[in-house]
Design a protein around this motif. Structure first.
Motif, mmCIF file in Angstrom:
data_model
loop_
_atom_site.group_PDB
_atom_site.id
_atom_site.type_symbol
_atom_site.label_atom_id
_atom_site.label_comp_id
_atom_site.label_asym_id
_atom_site.label_seq_id
_atom_site.Cartn_x
_atom_site.Cartn_y
_atom_site.Cartn_z
ATOM 1 N N VAL A 187 11.008 14.163 18.700
ATOM 2 C CA VAL A 187 11.397 13.572 17.416
ATOM 3 C C VAL A 187 12.244 14.545 16.604
ATOM 4 N N MET A 188 11.874 15.829 16.582
ATOM 5 C CA MET A 188 12.707 16.801 15.864
ATOM 6 C C MET A 188 14.077 16.911 16.503
ATOM 7 N N GLY A 189 14.142 16.816 17.837
ATOM 8 C CA GLY A 189 15.440 16.788 18.495
ATOM 9 C C GLY A 189 16.238 15.556 18.114
ATOM 10 N N THR A 190 15.558 14.419 18.013
ATOM 11 C CA THR A 190 16.227 13.184 17.604
ATOM 12 C C THR A 190 16.765 13.282 16.179
ATOM 13 N N LEU A 191 15.941 13.803 15.273
ATOM 14 C CA LEU A 191 16.372 13.929 13.877
ATOM 15 C C LEU A 191 17.534 14.896 13.720
ATOM 16 N N SER A 192 17.519 15.975 14.491
ATOM 17 C CA SER A 192 18.584 16.972 14.362
ATOM 18 C C SER A 192 19.872 16.538 15.048
ATOM 19 N N GLN A 193 19.846 15.436 15.799
ATOM 20 C CA GLN A 193 21.052 14.909 16.439
ATOM 21 C C GLN A 193 21.377 13.506 15.930
ATOM 22 N N ARG A 194 21.100 13.295 14.657
ATOM 23 C CA ARG A 194 21.489 12.083 13.949
ATOM 24 C C ARG A 194 20.904 10.818 14.583
ATOM 25 N N GLY A 195 19.654 10.900 15.017
ATOM 26 C CA GLY A 195 18.948 9.716 15.473
ATOM 27 C C GLY A 195 19.214 9.286 16.891
ATOM 28 N N THR A 196 19.779 10.142 17.717
ATOM 29 C CA THR A 196 20.019 9.764 19.098
ATOM 30 C C THR A 196 18.709 9.492 19.830
ATOM 31 N N ILE A 197 18.712 8.512 20.712
ATOM 32 C CA ILE A 197 17.493 8.145 21.428
ATOM 33 C C ILE A 197 17.135 9.199 22.465
ATOM 34 N N GLU A 198 18.136 9.794 23.082
ATOM 35 C CA GLU A 198 17.914 10.807 24.110
ATOM 36 C C GLU A 198 18.479 12.144 23.637
ATOM 37 N N PRO A 199 17.705 12.957 22.923
ATOM 38 C CA PRO A 199 18.209 14.264 22.488
ATOM 39 C C PRO A 199 18.479 15.169 23.678
ATOM 40 N N SER A 200 19.403 16.090 23.510
ATOM 41 C CA SER A 200 19.771 16.979 24.610
ATOM 42 C C SER A 200 18.620 17.905 24.969
ATOM 43 N N LYS A 201 18.575 18.340 26.225
ATOM 44 C CA LYS A 201 17.487 19.209 26.687
ATOM 45 C C LYS A 201 17.470 20.552 25.956
ATOM 46 N N PRO A 202 18.630 21.211 25.729
ATOM 47 C CA PRO A 202 18.586 22.468 24.963
ATOM 48 C C PRO A 202 18.013 22.286 23.560
ATOM 49 N N ASN A 203 18.298 21.156 22.944
ATOM 50 C CA ASN A 203 17.771 20.888 21.612
ATOM 51 C C ASN A 203 16.255 20.742 21.645
ATOM 52 N N VAL A 204 15.738 19.989 22.633
ATOM 53 C CA VAL A 204 14.294 19.808 22.764
ATOM 54 C C VAL A 204 13.613 21.139 23.063
ATOM 55 N N ILE A 205 14.225 21.939 23.921
ATOM 56 C CA ILE A 205 13.661 23.256 24.260
ATOM 57 C C ILE A 205 13.615 24.149 23.022
ATOM 58 N N PHE A 206 14.671 24.105 22.214
ATOM 59 C CA PHE A 206 14.714 24.927 21.004
ATOM 60 C C PHE A 206 13.553 24.593 20.075
ATOM 61 N N TRP A 207 13.341 23.296 19.819
ATOM 62 C CA TRP A 207 12.264 22.903 18.916
ATOM 63 C C TRP A 207 10.897 23.167 19.531
ATOM 64 N N GLY A 208 10.786 23.039 20.843
ATOM 65 C CA GLY A 208 9.518 23.347 21.491
ATOM 66 C C GLY A 208 9.170 24.816 21.395
ATOM 67 N N VAL A 209 10.150 25.691 21.648
ATOM 68 C CA VAL A 209 9.917 27.133 21.536
ATOM 69 C C VAL A 209 9.595 27.519 20.099
ATOM 70 N N LEU A 210 10.306 26.892 19.151
ATOM 71 C CA LEU A 210 10.057 27.198 17.742
ATOM 72 C C LEU A 210 8.647 26.773 17.336
#
Length: 310
Positions: free
Chosen positions: A191-214
């Motif tokens: 969801v944080m990946g979705t919000l940071s990419q303007r509501g995209t249904i499939e956020p990019s893997k680097p974005n999801v990894i970033f929020w997961g590590v954070l």
């Protein structure tokens, strides 16, 4: 290890790793509940369910309006440690869990959504607490001091230690807790990946990894700094973050009501009711009570086109 697990499952997508973990968790939870139901005081648990349901509805209004004035300092401590805290906890998780559930529920009607998200989980929770709570109550009545344990976790493991296959069931509980954490963190990362990419249904893997590590890093820092009081600090932080979001939730609820009023199905229903009402008024005015309403094809003039359309 848990951080690596939820990052890997979140990156794999909703239909793969997250769905597999959810199915595994559901099977393990069902199996554990059935084991405790069979190995524990089965008849007592069955008697407890209707009693608990009746007591819930009997005391719902009174307990919902309960304040510090009803019980002084003891009541204030209870409300702050349970009622208010859990309200704040649910509010803080609303953006993540709400958007995640909305995503996996795409295509469902509102009735199906409410049934699947509110009614079914409530029923499952009722049965779950009746099984484990009933087993613990009966064990306490028989002389095993579970209430004197230092924490709720110790009470749970103390309950399982007094049943067959204690080691196996304790391992299952630890696996369940781990998967519950991983599933919740998965939802937050996506969801944080979705919000940071303007509501995209499939956020990019680097974005999801970033929020997961954070997310894992914040949890690790709080554990290192807070040590024994880390959970208390997390609870206080959750309540502080949830207070302003309560106002956002009110706005979201009002926006949902406005949007539903403009839904094509609702608009069509209002126009249909108005059309039938006008037709009845016109029929009574012109013909008294002796008239009938009929439905037939009609030629409709389409704006911007020549000719007519049916």
């Amino acid at each position: 290890m848990l951080t690596i697990a939820f990052i890997a499952s979140a990156v794999s997508g909703v239909a793969k790793g997250i769905q597999w973990l959810s199915n595994i968790n559901m099977v393990l939870a069902l199996g554990l509940a059935l084991f405790v139901f069979v190995a524990g005081p089965t008849v007592f648990m069955l008697d407890l369910i209707p009693t608990s349901v009746g007591s819930y509805f009997q005391n719902l209004a009174m307990m919902s309006a309960r304040t510090e004035a009803a019980g002084g300092d003891g009541m204030a401590e209870w409300l702050s440690g349970w009622t208010v805290f859990y309200w704040a906890w649910w509010m803080s998780w609303t953006p993540f869990v709400g958007m995640f559930i909305a995503r996996i529920s795409r295509g469902r009607t509102i009735r199906q959504f409410v049934t699947g998200v509110l009614l079914v989980p409530s029923l499952v929770s009722l049965v779950w607490f009746a099984i484990f709570g009933g087993a613990a109550i009966r064990m306490q009545q028989n002389g095993t001091d579970l209430a004197g344990a230092s924490s709720p976790e110790s009470q749970l493991f103390g309950l399982l230690e007094n049943m067959p296959l204690a080691t196996l069931t304790s391992i299952v509980v630890m696996v369940l807790v781990g998967i519950f954490f991983v599933s919740g963190a998965d939802a937050a990362s996506i969801v944080m990946g979705t919000l940071s990419q303007r509501g995209t249904i499939e956020p990019s893997k680097p974005n999801v990894i970033f929020w997961g590590v954070l997310t894992g890093g914040v949890a690790a820092v709080m554990l290192l700094i807070g040590r024994d009081s880390a959970l208390t600090g997390l609870q206080n932080l959750t309540i502080v973050a949830a207070v302003p979001f309560a106002l956002v939730m009110v706005g979201i609820a009002w926006a949902l009501v406005k949007d539903l009023r403009q839904d094509p199905m609702m608009v069509r229903r209002r126009y249909g009711s108005k059309a039938v009402e006008d037709a009845v008024v016109s029929g009574v005015t012109q013909h008294g009570d002796d008239f009938a309403l009929t439905v037939e094809r009609t030629e409709v003039q389409v704006p911007g086109q020549r000719g007519t359309s049916t």
